[in-house]
Design a protein around this motif. Structure first.
Motif, PDB file in Angstrom:
ATOM      1  N   ASP A 127       7.997 -10.026 -10.633  1.00  0.00           N
ATOM      2  CA  ASP A 127       6.774 -10.342 -10.313  1.00  0.00           C
ATOM      3  C   ASP A 127       5.858 -10.531  -9.435  1.00  0.00           C
ATOM      4  OD1 ASP A 127       6.923 -10.399 -13.623  1.00  0.00           O
ATOM      5  OD2 ASP A 127       6.688 -12.742 -12.819  1.00  0.00           O
ATOM      6  N   ALA A 128       6.899 -10.916  -8.015  1.00  0.00           N
ATOM      7  CA  ALA A 128       5.980 -10.711  -6.916  1.00  0.00           C
ATOM      8  C   ALA A 128       5.662  -9.260  -6.387  1.00  0.00           C
ATOM      9  CB  ALA A 128       7.271 -11.434  -6.036  1.00  0.00           C
ATOM     10  N   LYS A 173       5.302  -6.671  -9.026  1.00  0.00           N
ATOM     11  CA  LYS A 173       3.730  -6.214  -9.384  1.00  0.00           C
ATOM     12  C   LYS A 173       3.269  -6.660  -8.979  1.00  0.00           C
ATOM     13  CE  LYS A 173       6.664  -5.757 -13.719  1.00  0.00           C
ATOM     14  NZ  LYS A 173       6.545  -6.897 -14.604  1.00  0.00           N
ATOM     15  N   ALA A 174       2.533  -8.205  -7.808  1.00  0.00           N
ATOM     16  CA  ALA A 174       1.611  -8.734  -7.795  1.00  0.00           C
ATOM     17  C   ALA A 174       1.138  -7.775  -6.205  1.00  0.00           C
ATOM     18  CB  ALA A 174       1.951  -9.994  -7.237  1.00  0.00           C
ATOM     19  N   ARG A 175       1.949  -7.530  -5.634  1.00  0.00           N
ATOM     20  CA  ARG A 175       1.814  -6.846  -4.388  1.00  0.00           C
ATOM     21  C   ARG A 175       1.526  -5.462  -4.642  1.00  0.00           C
ATOM     22  NH1 ARG A 175       7.375  -8.983  -2.460  1.00  0.00           N
ATOM     23  NH2 ARG A 175       7.872  -6.818  -2.940  1.00  0.00           N
ATOM     24  N   LYS A 176       2.027  -4.510  -5.320  1.00  0.00           N
ATOM     25  CA  LYS A 176       1.133  -3.610  -5.337  1.00  0.00           C
ATOM     26  C   LYS A 176       0.080  -3.697  -6.240  1.00  0.00           C
ATOM     27  CE  LYS A 176       5.812  -0.658  -6.856  1.00  0.00           C
ATOM     28  NZ  LYS A 176       5.710   1.098  -6.743  1.00  0.00           N
ATOM     29  N   ALA A 177       0.003  -4.448  -7.338  1.00  0.00           N
ATOM     30  CA  ALA A 177      -1.940  -4.585  -7.402  1.00  0.00           C
ATOM     31  C   ALA A 177      -2.510  -5.057  -6.659  1.00  0.00           C
ATOM     32  CB  ALA A 177      -2.140  -5.956  -8.409  1.00  0.00           C
ATOM     33  N   ALA A 178      -2.011  -5.655  -5.524  1.00  0.00           N
ATOM     34  CA  ALA A 178      -2.895  -6.148  -4.333  1.00  0.00           C
ATOM     35  C   ALA A 178      -3.422  -5.492  -3.663  1.00  0.00           C
ATOM     36  CB  ALA A 178      -2.184  -7.501  -3.883  1.00  0.00           C
ATOM     37  N   LEU A 179      -2.564  -4.284  -3.261  1.00  0.00           N
ATOM     38  CA  LEU A 179      -2.699  -3.020  -2.925  1.00  0.00           C
ATOM     39  C   LEU A 179      -3.739  -2.500  -2.887  1.00  0.00           C
ATOM     40  CD1 LEU A 179      -1.883  -1.114  -0.403  1.00  0.00           C
ATOM     41  CD2 LEU A 179      -0.222  -0.414  -1.098  1.00  0.00           C
ATOM     42  N   ARG A 180      -2.817  -2.164  -4.492  1.00  0.00           N
ATOM     43  CA  ARG A 180      -4.314  -1.313  -5.232  1.00  0.00           C
ATOM     44  C   ARG A 180      -5.802  -1.678  -4.743  1.00  0.00           C
ATOM     45  NH1 ARG A 180      -3.778   2.883  -9.467  1.00  0.00           N
ATOM     46  NH2 ARG A 180      -6.060   1.603 -10.913  1.00  0.00           N
ATOM     47  N   LYS A 181      -5.382  -2.964  -5.634  1.00  0.00           N
ATOM     48  CA  LYS A 181      -7.562  -3.261  -5.018  1.00  0.00           C
ATOM     49  C   LYS A 181      -7.616  -3.727  -4.106  1.00  0.00           C
ATOM     50  CE  LYS A 181      -9.756  -7.542  -6.378  1.00  0.00           C
ATOM     51  NZ  LYS A 181     -10.060  -8.994  -5.252  1.00  0.00           N
ATOM     52  N   LYS A 182      -6.548  -3.366  -2.781  1.00  0.00           N
ATOM     53  CA  LYS A 182      -7.304  -2.769  -1.322  1.00  0.00           C
ATOM     54  C   LYS A 182      -8.187  -2.135  -1.279  1.00  0.00           C
ATOM     55  CE  LYS A 182      -5.879  -4.746   3.063  1.00  0.00           C
ATOM     56  NZ  LYS A 182      -4.968  -5.541   3.943  1.00  0.00           N
ATOM     57  N   LEU A 183      -7.306  -1.191  -1.875  1.00  0.00           N
ATOM     58  CA  LEU A 183      -7.278   0.716  -1.325  1.00  0.00           C
ATOM     59  C   LEU A 183      -9.007   0.562  -2.109  1.00  0.00           C
ATOM     60  CD1 LEU A 183      -3.961   2.125  -2.037  1.00  0.00           C
ATOM     61  CD2 LEU A 183      -5.195   1.129   0.380  1.00  0.00           C
ATOM     62  N   ILE A 184      -9.080   0.398  -3.473  1.00  0.00           N
ATOM     63  CA  ILE A 184     -10.399   0.985  -4.451  1.00  0.00           C
ATOM     64  C   ILE A 184     -11.755  -0.237  -3.378  1.00  0.00           C
ATOM     65  CG2 ILE A 184     -11.577   0.095  -5.886  1.00  0.00           C
ATOM     66  CD1 ILE A 184      -9.726   0.429  -7.571  1.00  0.00           C
ATOM     67  N   GLU A 185     -10.824  -1.229  -2.383  1.00  0.00           N
ATOM     68  CA  GLU A 185     -12.222  -1.949  -1.987  1.00  0.00           C
ATOM     69  C   GLU A 185     -12.311  -1.242  -0.388  1.00  0.00           C
ATOM     70  OE1 GLU A 185     -10.171  -6.422  -2.182  1.00  0.00           O
ATOM     71  OE2 GLU A 185     -11.531  -6.266  -3.811  1.00  0.00           O
TER      72      GLU A 185
END
Length: 196
Positions: free
Chosen positions: A3-4, A6-18
């Motif tokens: 889960d950790a 997955k959370a890191r990957k999701a956070a990086l994806r969101k950060k890249l989009i932003e």
């Protein structure tokens, strides 16, 4: 995958989009570079491509956010003009489109600068967002032309969108018209008031 992770990957994806959105908003689509984005995100360049097949795929994610904001802006104008005659609603939504484009010029341009074709691999959400925008235009046109066949109404909807988009594009780039924002509004109103 934990889960950790997955959370890191999701956070990086969101950060890249932003970060991509901020870069495009500030300097335009042509300024977006993988190396600069990776440096700003604090990741390797390759990490970008674990989340997106290429930069165009990342830009499409940014465009999705832009389309949602544009749709909200047009929807608000439609709601505010709900008791107006159909032509006035068309004019109100066109002015909302113009003001969104003027306030978010680089993001708005990115909606149309990513190469895609209707018969290519266009994401369904993109087609849905464009369809939603067209539906706002089609509704008052259907009131004005209740007997028009659906395929003709669709063509007229696209023609009006193209006309307004062209006026906005040329006006904001100070090309042919070279007029202030208020006069671009007037040009749009003149064109749409003649829809009969």
């Amino acid at each position: 995958m934990s889960d950790a992770t997955k959370a890191r990957k999701a956070a990086l994806r969101k950060k890249l989009i932003e970060l991509a959105e901020a870069q495009i908003a500030a300097e335009g689509l042509s300024s977006l570079r993988a190396r600069g984005l990776a440096k700003e995100a604090g990741c390797a360049v390759g990490a970008i491509y674990t989340h997106f097949t290429d930069l165009d795929a990342l830009v499409l994610e940014v465009n999705g956010r832009t389309f949602r904001r544009l749709g909200s802006s047009v929807a608000a104008s439609v709601a505010a003009a709900a008791d107006q005659p159909p032509r006035d609603r068309l004019i109100a939504m066109s002015h909302a489109y113009l003001h969104f484009a003027a306030e978010h010029a680089f993001l708005w341009r990115a909606l149309f600068d990513v190469e895609m074709s209707a018969d290519g691999p266009v994401p369904q959400w993109y087609l849905d967002a464009l369809g939603g925008l067209f539906s706002y235009i089609a509704a008052p046109l259907a009131e004005l032309f209740p007997d028009m066949p659906e395929h003709e109404l669709d063509l007229l909807t696209r023609a009006l969108f193209s006309s307004v988009h062209g006026i906005v594009l040329l006006g904001l780039e100070k090309r042919i018209s070279g007029v202030p924002l208020a006069q671009i509004e007037q040009m749009i109103a003149q064109v749409l008031s003649r829809v009969q």
